[in-house]
Design a protein around this motif. Sequence first.
Motif, PDB file in Angstrom:
ATOM      1  N   TRP A  16       0.813  -1.226   0.000  1.00  0.00           N
ATOM      2  CA  TRP A  16       0.000   0.000   0.000  1.00  0.00           C
ATOM      3  C   TRP A  16       0.842   1.271   0.000  1.00  0.00           C
ATOM      4  O   TRP A  16       0.544   2.195  -0.772  1.00  0.00           O
ATOM      5  N   LEU A  45       2.445   9.407 -10.339  1.00  0.00           N
ATOM      6  CA  LEU A  45       1.781   9.409 -11.642  1.00  0.00           C
ATOM      7  C   LEU A  45       0.753  10.533 -11.725  1.00  0.00           C
ATOM      8  O   LEU A  45       0.618  11.202 -12.753  1.00  0.00           O
ATOM      9  N   ALA A  46       0.041  10.759 -10.618  1.00  0.00           N
ATOM     10  CA  ALA A  46      -0.954  11.831 -10.601  1.00  0.00           C
ATOM     11  C   ALA A  46      -0.280  13.174 -10.815  1.00  0.00           C
ATOM     12  O   ALA A  46      -0.768  14.018 -11.567  1.00  0.00           O
ATOM     13  N   ALA A  86       2.068   1.533  -3.507  1.00  0.00           N
ATOM     14  CA  ALA A  86       0.961   1.876  -4.394  1.00  0.00           C
ATOM     15  C   ALA A  86       0.634   3.358  -4.275  1.00  0.00           C
ATOM     16  O   ALA A  86       0.442   4.052  -5.286  1.00  0.00           O
ATOM     17  N   ALA A  87       0.596   3.856  -3.040  1.00  0.00           N
ATOM     18  CA  ALA A  87       0.285   5.278  -2.829  1.00  0.00           C
ATOM     19  C   ALA A  87       1.362   6.143  -3.459  1.00  0.00           C
ATOM     20  O   ALA A  87       1.058   7.157  -4.110  1.00  0.00           O
ATOM     21  N   ALA A 140       1.031   5.996  -7.256  1.00  0.00           N
ATOM     22  CA  ALA A 140      -0.176   6.716  -7.665  1.00  0.00           C
ATOM     23  C   ALA A 140       0.049   8.221  -7.573  1.00  0.00           C
ATOM     24  O   ALA A 140      -0.323   8.981  -8.470  1.00  0.00           O
ATOM     25  N   LEU A 141       0.684   8.643  -6.486  1.00  0.00           N
ATOM     26  CA  LEU A 141       0.912  10.072  -6.265  1.00  0.00           C
ATOM     27  C   LEU A 141       1.845  10.649  -7.331  1.00  0.00           C
ATOM     28  O   LEU A 141       1.592  11.729  -7.889  1.00  0.00           O
TER      29      LEU A 141
END
Lengths: 347, 322
Positions: free
Chosen positions: A21, A31-32, A24-25, A28-29
């Motif tokens: 996790w 890529l965002a 993943a965070a 994700a962060l």
Amino acid sequence: MNAPNNVVANLRRLTRHHLFWPVAALVALVLACGAYSPGFLDVTVADSHLFGQPVDILRQSVTPLLLGLGMCLVIATGGIDLSVGAVMAISLAVSLTFIDANGPGTATALTALVIGLITALVIGTFNGFLVTVLGIQPFIATMILMVAGRGVAMLVTKGQITTTASPAFKSIGSGFVLGVPTPVVIGAVVLAIVAVLVRRTALGMLVESIGINREASRLAGVRATGLIWTVYAICGLLAGLAGIVYGAPTMAADANNIGLMKELDAIMVVVLGGTKLDGGKFSLAGVVVGSLLLTTIERAVIIFHIPSQVTPLFKALVLIVVCLAASERLRRAVTGLLPVRRLQEAS
Amino acid sequence: MAGRNVRRAGAAALAALSLAALSACSSGSGSDEGSGDELISVGFSQLGAESGWRTANTESVQASLTEEAGFDLTFVDAQQKQENQIKALRDFIAQDVDVIAFSPVIETGWDEVIEEIKDAEIPLVLVDRTVDTTVEDPYVTWIGADFKQEGITAGEWVKENAPDAKIFELQGTMGSGAQVDREEGFDSVVGEENIVGKASGNFTRAEGKAAVEAALQAYPETNLIFAHNDDMGLGAIEAIEAAGKVPGVDIKIVTIDGVHDGLQALLDGKFNYVVECNPVFGDQIADAIKKVYAGEELPKETIVVDQAFESITQEELDARLY
């Protein structure tokens, strides 16, 4: 027919990994940020060194990484070190005061670095003494220096903000080695040393055994006192290094502000990385991921144009989501609902 | 003992508050005719030494309230603790000084001790910071900087010299007086539409640098940075240089404070405009204390005169005290 099941089982195992996790965070962060602000992920070579947002994030995550590595070992023994923020201020104050008195030469800078680190090591040893020999609760023992440490730093700087100039010392925080930022190199080397020390020898296992059950490990012949003492000394040393890496680019020994609240950052990156606060098993990789995540959150706040007033809220939200996702109990509660759905689908 | 106290306190109180009812006491004291040979005893409680600004402020106070200038100064450093400050104020009352001056470390919690100062009829001068108290008419005058005016001064320069600038505002520690007021003053002049983004750098170089690194990515159109203090502006210089741009040219920098390193950056052409937040106002404090002692009417607030610099020479920089 078995293949999809295997994939599902592997996926499930993957999501149970303590680092899934946080990683993943982080991904994700990043890529965002890249999607929201084109060019965020670009790394270019400017002035024959690496340049770009990912490089900045790596460089800035070194401070929480250094603090986190020491804190991780301390927490693994079932202790805590609240003094690391103050130790950052003290070691930087000592180093810069030395440079202030002896001029900007490279040799002086090196000596200043060594003196700053020795000071930090002595403080760490003092913490270890309080915890092991005097048997004071780690929370209280290290809180002494958390509170008084800034006073010590103020004594060193005589209440002033000592500002000096020493290119060699400054480069510890803002220079480059073969195009890579010096702090990143320092962080990588320290990580490698700590990893080899605790994972290639029995040291890590012994530390964990103390954290899991000190009495049992004593009966098994583990010399807890010496080990815990060592761990606090290492934590202090790394905090001193973190203070120098963090403060060197500013060349200003600001005893009031350097490392303020950084002890909480250190604890957070350790916990984010899946190490439990009650001691025992610890994860160095988790500390790496945790410090990268923390630094990326701080940067994402500006990339996403979030107003300064609500940045603490944004940070808190991301961290809560990561902690919730990693919570085993919550996961069980959610998966407990799944069979019901499967039954419904079947019928 | 009571008689002597009443007379001396009466003289001071008369001077300060112009209470006609006590005029009978003044004839014998003779101390209200200017400074004369007698020194004005002043108790000054500084809050501590939390920044370079404060240190310069302390030095200025000590350099101005000297015996040659007609003062008998008792200076007590509170090391940023309110209890130390209250203790110092009570000591001043016990010593029966002529005037008490202090920079309160926080705004609240002064009711009791200010009441005691009032009861002792010693005039009180506040320096730099103010108090929040229920006591009526707690102090004679307040001397300090006007953060909002500093923001307005910076904003006016931007409006005149770079009216179409795309501004990134580097805020101080969120919620601090300097951040709130400087931002309000600046924004009111340049207008929200010219400010592309804001982020906090907590008044420090390291965090100012980090914020600007991110801002250069998040707001690539930025061509002017307004920093709430010099230190964050100095951090901005490093970030801009690392990005291969020229601070002061590609991206203009406007800051507030005027500490030595900031003015050095102005001299080097890396800052474009620096509004001073002047800590050297010991002379103004001395002036106010003399007036208070002589019983002259004083405005409730005295704003310290701040300069603003578009350029500076090496000589001017070397001549500065801080």
